[in-house]
Design a protein around this motif. Sequence first.
Motif, PDB file in Angstrom:
ATOM      1  N   UNK B  33       0.801  -0.966  -0.301  1.00 28.14           N
ATOM      2  CA  UNK B  33       0.477  -0.160   0.043  1.00 28.14           C
ATOM      3  C   UNK B  33       0.539   1.049  -0.099  1.00 28.14           C
ATOM      4  N   UNK B  34       0.521   2.621  -1.292  1.00 22.67           N
ATOM      5  CA  UNK B  34       0.706   3.944  -0.734  1.00 22.67           C
ATOM      6  C   UNK B  34       0.087   4.968  -0.040  1.00 22.67           C
ATOM      7  N   UNK B  35       1.136   4.729   0.818  1.00 21.75           N
ATOM      8  CA  UNK B  35      -0.312   6.121   2.214  1.00 21.75           C
ATOM      9  C   UNK B  35       0.566   7.477   1.551  1.00 21.75           C
ATOM     10  N   UNK B  36      -0.489   7.960   0.959  1.00 25.74           N
ATOM     11  CA  UNK B  36       0.291   9.559   0.653  1.00 25.74           C
ATOM     12  C   UNK B  36      -0.398  11.000   1.074  1.00 25.74           C
ATOM     13  N   UNK B  37      -0.421  11.645   1.184  1.00 27.32           N
ATOM     14  CA  UNK B  37      -0.853  13.117   1.643  1.00 27.32           C
ATOM     15  C   UNK B  37       0.223  14.218   1.962  1.00 27.32           C
ATOM     16  N   UNK B 184       2.834  -1.369   4.306  1.00 34.36           N
ATOM     17  CA  UNK B 184       2.856   0.109   3.576  1.00 34.36           C
ATOM     18  C   UNK B 184       3.521   1.194   3.807  1.00 34.36           C
ATOM     19  N   UNK B 185       3.784   2.010   2.779  1.00 33.60           N
ATOM     20  CA  UNK B 185       5.161   3.124   2.658  1.00 33.60           C
ATOM     21  C   UNK B 185       4.198   4.194   2.382  1.00 33.60           C
ATOM     22  N   UNK B 186       4.324   4.860   3.513  1.00 35.09           N
ATOM     23  CA  UNK B 186       4.218   6.775   3.015  1.00 35.09           C
ATOM     24  C   UNK B 186       5.321   6.891   2.929  1.00 35.09           C
ATOM     25  N   UNK B 187       5.598   7.761   1.640  1.00 34.04           N
ATOM     26  CA  UNK B 187       6.277   8.272   0.885  1.00 34.04           C
ATOM     27  C   UNK B 187       5.221   9.882   0.169  1.00 34.04           C
ATOM     28  N   UNK B 197       3.139   0.596  -5.774  1.00 33.18           N
ATOM     29  CA  UNK B 197       1.607   0.626  -4.759  1.00 33.18           C
ATOM     30  C   UNK B 197       0.722  -0.470  -5.837  1.00 33.18           C
ATOM     31  N   UNK B 198       0.598  -1.596  -4.880  1.00 25.57           N
ATOM     32  CA  UNK B 198      -0.573  -1.920  -6.042  1.00 25.57           C
ATOM     33  C   UNK B 198      -2.358  -1.676  -5.231  1.00 25.57           C
ATOM     34  N   UNK B 199      -2.196  -0.450  -3.383  1.00 26.37           N
ATOM     35  CA  UNK B 199      -3.003  -0.297  -3.406  1.00 26.37           C
ATOM     36  C   UNK B 199      -2.428   1.469  -2.889  1.00 26.37           C
TER      37      UNK B 199
END
Lengths: 245, 293
Positions: B33-37, B184-187, B197-199
Amino acid sequence: MIGAPQTKKHPAVNVALQLWSTHRWTLLWYWLIFVLAMIVICIFMYSAGPEKIESLDESYWLESGGFSPKIFLLVIGILMTPVSLASFVSNGVTRKHFVAGSTMLMAALALLSSLVFAAGSLLESLVVDWIGFTVKMGHPPFFRVLVEQFFLFAGYSGTGWLIGSAFYRYHWRVGVIISVLSFVPITIMEILADSAGIVKLLELSVTPPAWNFGLSAVLLAVITAALVALNYYMLRKVSIKRKLI
Amino acid sequence: MTLDIEVKGLGVSYGREKAVDGVSLKLPGGKIYGLLGRNGSGKTTLLSVLASFREQSEGEVRIGGEAPFENAAIVNQVCFIQENGHIAEGYRVKDAVKLAASCWPNWDEAMAQRLLEHYQLPQKKRIQSLSRGMKSALGVAVGLASRAPITIFDEVYLGMDAPSRYSFYEELLRDYMEHPRTFILSTHLIDEVSNLFEEVIILDQGRLLLQEETESLRQRGVSVTGPAALVDEFAAGLNILGEQRLGGMKSVTVYGELGPERERQAHAQGLELGPVPLQDLFVHLTKKGGGKR
């Protein structure tokens, strides 16, 4: 699939062993220096002659040597939470297991310290008898020194731990208030054990209760357990902070 | 073993300020998962709750069906690595690795040693004397070797140089293929990592903006380029995320699928349709006063 988990030690035991591995050399060096310093001081004292010694009515080792290890353990306690809590929680350890492991370590440090301390007192007593001074200094029994010093050392490290945890969890103003209050239990412990330490430092004039040793030991154990419980209460829901030290 | 994550109505407050507000999401195990913000969007706070670094103020979190906070069976399944790490600065590299090895149930010592060698981390050096990139590399080594069913990297690779970062992406992908688990990758380096990222989960001002499969999100963004008048006519009524103009030409970024009929219309009018990089979609979606969602 991830492979089958390896057999690991219980997390609390692991915390205790890892902390021990961090602190063992500090402890060893401290006691080495302390014992050497005390031996040198005692040699000077005893070489001053019987007049000097006979003016003492208490064990020099117990009277003068007790405060330094207490401060040493107090400092180790203060550093416990700020230095180690985040390291363990970030490696998948619960706060509860951290508290349990830290308690084990502090109990071990207190036990080792009290053993060295009680052994030193016993040795001093033997030396004084051997050189044949007419006035014997007051030397409580070995077991009593061991038990009282164990709880006092544990109490000091528990007090330090409470101070460190308070500053970790709360705003520094609250930390200062808790720090001052945290010396109340250890002061009571020193009065119960009639020990030189904070009571002497603050020049408090308190007569120790005339309870028997068993009751005092139980009370010392209860206060020590309360210090651990207070630490757990403060840390059980604490948020992990960015690196402090 | 993979673990599902379920978050319902999650809220985290710092005093009066809400860092995370009413976030609900489901993350099935075994995906990247990619956690973006944007900065301050609540990413680290959300991840801190998942990793039991802090307790939520409201809502519910379930990992593998259980509440994770102070749950010994769950916390040793979630490895959360942050850029600055949480190991005391006085520790040597080998002490940090030894501590991690003693704690993580699935620890892979061979992998840890290989990564330490790969990133040329001196084992006897104290953490305080490592460069920022080396500290990041140590975090990466510990995170990958932990083999935790849920492994979270929060901006951990920011301090690494480009070759080290690309090598990390390769290692992560290889390890994920060999030992499927949840990452989970936050970047902020979205273009670099987006292929992993898959999601994608996007947070904005503490709220969940979207959670979508990466491919499906990419297909939602279309750039339409052509003469300004034609583009304006074509894009009327569409969800426009942004626009650029150069002379008589215009390019608009449209969010939402066009559908076959619209695509045919665009081709018939001589308009050019193109993909939008994930980073551009992210920028458009999260910029202040950005398009409707």
